[in-house]
Design a protein around this motif. Structure first.
Motif, short mmCIF file in Angstrom:
data_model
loop_
_atom_site.label_atom_id
_atom_site.label_comp_id
_atom_site.label_asym_id
_atom_site.label_seq_id
_atom_site.Cartn_x
_atom_site.Cartn_y
_atom_site.Cartn_z
N LEU A 156 0.83 -1.20 0.00
CA LEU A 156 0.00 0.00 0.00
C LEU A 156 0.87 1.26 0.00
O LEU A 156 0.57 2.23 -0.71
N GLU A 157 1.95 1.24 0.75
CA GLU A 157 2.86 2.39 0.75
C GLU A 157 3.47 2.61 -0.63
O GLU A 157 3.62 3.75 -1.07
N ASN A 158 3.82 1.50 -1.31
CA ASN A 158 4.34 1.62 -2.68
C ASN A 158 3.30 2.25 -3.61
O ASN A 158 3.65 3.11 -4.44
N LEU A 159 2.06 1.81 -3.50
CA LEU A 159 0.99 2.34 -4.35
C LEU A 159 0.73 3.82 -4.06
O LEU A 159 0.51 4.62 -4.98
N LEU A 160 0.77 4.18 -2.78
CA LEU A 160 0.55 5.58 -2.41
C LEU A 160 1.67 6.47 -2.92
O LEU A 160 1.43 7.59 -3.39
N TYR B 31 -10.69 7.45 2.75
CA TYR B 31 -11.00 6.27 3.54
C TYR B 31 -9.78 5.77 4.30
O TYR B 31 -9.90 5.15 5.36
N LEU B 32 -8.60 6.04 3.76
CA LEU B 32 -7.37 5.55 4.41
C LEU B 32 -7.06 6.31 5.70
O LEU B 32 -6.18 5.91 6.45
N LEU B 33 -7.76 7.40 5.95
CA LEU B 33 -7.56 8.12 7.21
C LEU B 33 -8.07 7.30 8.39
O LEU B 33 -7.81 7.64 9.54
N ASN B 34 -8.79 6.22 8.10
CA ASN B 34 -9.24 5.29 9.15
C ASN B 34 -8.28 4.11 9.32
O ASN B 34 -8.58 3.19 10.08
N HIS B 35 -7.17 4.13 8.60
CA HIS B 35 -6.24 3.01 8.64
C HIS B 35 -5.60 2.89 10.02
O HIS B 35 -5.40 3.89 10.72
N LYS B 36 -5.26 1.66 10.41
CA LYS B 36 -4.69 1.45 11.74
C LYS B 36 -3.22 1.85 11.83
O LYS B 36 -2.69 2.07 12.92
N GLU B 37 -2.55 1.96 10.66
CA GLU B 37 -1.14 2.33 10.65
C GLU B 37 -0.98 3.84 10.46
O GLU B 37 -1.47 4.40 9.49
N GLU B 38 -0.27 4.48 11.39
CA GLU B 38 -0.12 5.93 11.32
C GLU B 38 0.68 6.35 10.09
O GLU B 38 0.41 7.41 9.51
N SER B 39 1.63 5.53 9.68
CA SER B 39 2.44 5.89 8.50
C SER B 39 1.56 5.97 7.24
O SER B 39 1.78 6.84 6.39
N ILE B 40 0.56 5.09 7.15
CA ILE B 40 -0.36 5.13 6.00
C ILE B 40 -1.21 6.40 6.06
O ILE B 40 -1.43 7.07 5.04
N ILE B 41 -1.68 6.75 7.25
CA ILE B 41 -2.47 7.97 7.41
C ILE B 41 -1.63 9.19 7.04
O ILE B 41 -2.09 10.10 6.34
N ALA B 42 -0.37 9.20 7.49
CA ALA B 42 0.52 10.33 7.20
C ALA B 42 0.79 10.43 5.70
O ALA B 42 0.77 11.53 5.13
N ASP B 43 1.03 9.30 5.05
CA ASP B 43 1.25 9.30 3.59
C ASP B 43 0.01 9.82 2.86
O ASP B 43 0.13 10.60 1.90
N THR B 44 -1.15 9.37 3.32
CA THR B 44 -2.41 9.81 2.70
C THR B 44 -2.58 11.32 2.86
O THR B 44 -2.97 12.02 1.91
N PHE B 45 -2.28 11.80 4.06
CA PHE B 45 -2.39 13.24 4.32
C PHE B 45 -1.46 14.03 3.41
O PHE B 45 -1.84 15.05 2.83
N ASP B 46 -0.22 13.54 3.25
CA ASP B 46 0.74 14.21 2.38
C ASP B 46 0.22 14.30 0.95
O ASP B 46 0.36 15.34 0.28
N ILE B 47 -0.36 13.20 0.45
CA ILE B 47 -0.87 13.17 -0.92
C ILE B 47 -2.03 14.15 -1.07
O ILE B 47 -2.12 14.88 -2.07
N LEU B 48 -2.90 14.18 -0.09
CA LEU B 48 -4.04 15.10 -0.14
C LEU B 48 -3.56 16.55 -0.15
O LEU B 48 -4.12 17.39 -0.87
N ILE B 49 -2.50 16.84 0.61
CA ILE B 49 -1.94 18.20 0.62
C ILE B 49 -1.41 18.57 -0.76
O ILE B 49 -1.66 19.66 -1.28
N SER C 147 -9.14 7.59 14.31
CA SER C 147 -9.45 6.87 15.54
C SER C 147 -8.59 7.40 16.69
O SER C 147 -7.40 7.69 16.51
N PRO C 148 -9.16 7.49 17.89
CA PRO C 148 -8.38 7.94 19.06
C PRO C 148 -7.23 6.99 19.39
O PRO C 148 -6.30 7.36 20.10
N ASP C 149 -7.31 5.75 18.91
CA ASP C 149 -6.27 4.76 19.21
C ASP C 149 -4.99 4.98 18.40
O ASP C 149 -3.95 4.39 18.68
N VAL C 150 -5.07 5.80 17.37
CA VAL C 150 -3.90 6.01 16.51
C VAL C 150 -2.96 7.02 17.16
O VAL C 150 -3.39 8.10 17.54
N PRO C 151 -1.68 6.69 17.32
CA PRO C 151 -0.70 7.66 17.84
C PRO C 151 -0.68 8.88 16.94
O PRO C 151 -0.90 8.78 15.73
#
Length: 288
Positions: free
Chosen positions: A181-185, A216-234, A259-263
């Motif tokens: 997924l990181e490669n695709l992003l 939708y990836l902003l709900n991902h359990k991995e923070e690195s995926i959320i951060a990558d998604t945020f970067d792409i959206l920016i 999610s509140p559980d995500v660092p």
């Protein structure tokens, strides 16, 4: 020796090339290799087919040898790990630059990324995939993926359409393999960063409206995926690839959706950097 003789005949006679094409000669040769011992197809033999490909003058036969003997994931799976990676590096360095410069190939971006997700996974996909043999245990999957992503990036700058972008977004949203997924992003990010006349995204005007699906990836359990998604959206907002949402609205979505559980340390760094970048840009415009 047989390939040397075949090459000599084909390069010396245009009629022979036409006859080879009409009888589906390279389809038959490919079938023989697919049915034979896996040790028979090697990098050395692959380069001989590539050299023959470059000497052919009949475009339809060039396409036939390209799709059967050179760019063929199923045939590639017959090679040993060392030759496998060498062939992929050759795809990136020589085969695809040559094919794209000749402009005789209808090379599909979708076909390349489909090969990426079907064959080079870490976690078994939810969709159809290739059941690997033991040779994959010694294959450097990460290096293979990098080569294929680089090839996909090259192809996207020449051939890219709505179906290609829709396929990429579908694989991203449905991917359960975090490394893949990181490669695709990163591939998507590299495409949306192209702003000149070669911008692939601008050639996919209908599917471009679906880019917001990666929210939708902003709900991902991995923070690195959320951060990558945020970067792409920016990047998409700053480059006006997405025009119906602002950076402030994006930040608000993230705060409400994550999610509140995500660092949050890494994510906060990304958000802070994005706001600082925007603020600097506004200051420069103000000074001007």
């Amino acid at each position: 020796l047989a390939l040397l003789v075949l090459g000599s005949v084909l390069t010396s006679s245009f009629d022979a090339q036409q006859s080879m094409y009409e009888t589906n000669g390279f389809d038959s040769i490919c079938h023989l290799f697919m049915s034979s011992n896996s040790a028979h197809f090697t990098y050395k033999l692959y380069t001989k087919f590539f050299n023959l490909y470059q000497t052919l003058s009949y475009d339809p036969l060039q396409r036939q040898i390209f799709h059967n003997m050179l760019f063929n994931f199923d045939l590639l799976m017959k090679t040993n790990p060392i030759d496998h990676l060498l062939i992929l590096k050759h795809w990136n360095r020589s085969l695809f630059p040559a094919a794209l410069s000749h402009k005789i190939e209808s090379i599909s971006f979708k076909q390349i990324i489909t090969g990426l997700v079907v064959y080079y996974w870490n976690t078994e996909p939810q969709y159809s995939y290739y059941h690997r043999n033991e040779s994959f245990d010694n294959l450097d999957i990460e290096k293979c993926r990098k080569c294929i992503v680089d090839v996909a990036y090259q192809v996207a700058q020449s051939n890219f359409n709505d179906e290609d972008l829709s396929s990429l977004l579908s694989f991203i949203v449905n991917c359960n393999d975090e490394v893949l997924l990181e490669n695709l992003l990163m591939l998507l990010k590299s495409l949306v960063m192209i702003q000149n006349q070669l911008s692939p995204i601008e050639n996919a005007k209908n599917a471009k409206n679906d880019l917001s699906l990666i929210l939708y990836l902003l709900n991902h359990k991995e923070e690195s995926i959320i951060a990558d998604t945020f970067d792409i959206l920016i990047v998409m907002i700053n480059n006006k690839v997405i025009e119906n949402i602002s950076l402030a609205e994006l930040t608000d979505i993230i705060i409400r959706q994550i999610s509140p559980d995500v660092p949050t340390e890494i994510l906060l760094q990304h958000i802070t950097h994005a706001h600082m970048t925007t603020r600097k840009r506004n200051c420069i415009w103000f000074m001007i």
